[in-house]
Design an enzyme around this catalytic site. Structure first.
Site, PDB file in Angstrom:
ATOM      1  NE  ARG A   1      36.962   4.256   8.613  1.00  0.00           N
ATOM      2  CZ  ARG A   1      36.893   5.385   9.269  1.00  0.00           C
ATOM      3  NH1 ARG A   1      37.861   6.263   9.198  1.00  0.00           N
ATOM      4  NH2 ARG A   1      35.839   5.644  10.016  1.00  0.00           N
ATOM      5  CB  CYS A   2      42.277  -2.466   4.709  1.00  0.00           C
ATOM      6  SG  CYS A   2      43.596  -3.296   3.810  1.00  0.00           S
ATOM      7  N   GLY A   3      41.716  -1.985   1.590  1.00  0.00           N
ATOM      8  CA  GLY A   3      41.292  -2.628   0.352  1.00  0.00           C
ATOM      9  C   GLY A   3      41.036  -4.119   0.535  1.00  0.00           C
TER      10      GLY A   3
END
Length: 159
Positions: free
Chosen positions: A34-36
């Site tokens: 759930r990271c950029g």
């Protein structure tokens, strides 16, 4: 000391000696779902597919230490990587990569290849390139897309 001196638990729960990767060029990456930077899974998979027959392996180590961006359990992480990015490179169980609880492999990697301002890993998708002798040779920032690593990978594979 080399990366071959370490063990890690695979994402499906088996203890794996990194000795199994002796002679391979490795890219060891702390990952998060759930990271950029999560779309880098696609580039990591493409890099793996392009060079695996020449002796290159990506090793993914999920970590929840940065913004709690890897909250799932190992089964959820594996499903996410498979369904969204067709990840086929080896994935390991969730680990800590900084602080007193950092996995010994990441303690070794950060000592061997310190960051620009400090040894600690500052975010998800920090990448460590390891030569065929198990020696860390270069560290890449989370902002470095996997495709930019191709020249460094090719150089190590040609040794």
């Amino acid at each position: 000391m080399t990366v071959y001196d370490f063990h890690a638990t695979t994402i499906d729960g088996r203890v794996q000696s990194l000795e199994a990767y002796r002679g391979k060029v490795l890219l060891i990456v702390n990952t998060a779902s759930r990271c950029g930077f999560t779309p880098q899974y696609q580039g990591l998979q493409a890099l793996y597919e392009k060079y695996r027959d020449q002796g290159f392996v990506v090793l993914g180590f999920p970590c929840n230490q940065f913004g709690h961006q890897e909250p799932g359990d190992n089964e959820e992480i594996q499903t996410f990587c498979s369904l969204n990015y067709n990840v086929s490179f080896p994935m390991f169980a969730k680990v800590d990569v900084k602080g007193d609880t950092a996995h010994p492999l990441f303690q070794f990697l950060t000592q061997a290849c310190p960051g620009v301002l400090s040894r600690t890993i500052k975010w998800n998708f920090t990448k460590f390139l390891v030569d065929g002798d198990g020696q860390p040779v270069r560290r890449f920032a989370p902002t470095t897309p996997p495709e930019k690593l191709e020249p460094a990978v090719e150089q190590l594979l040609s040794r």
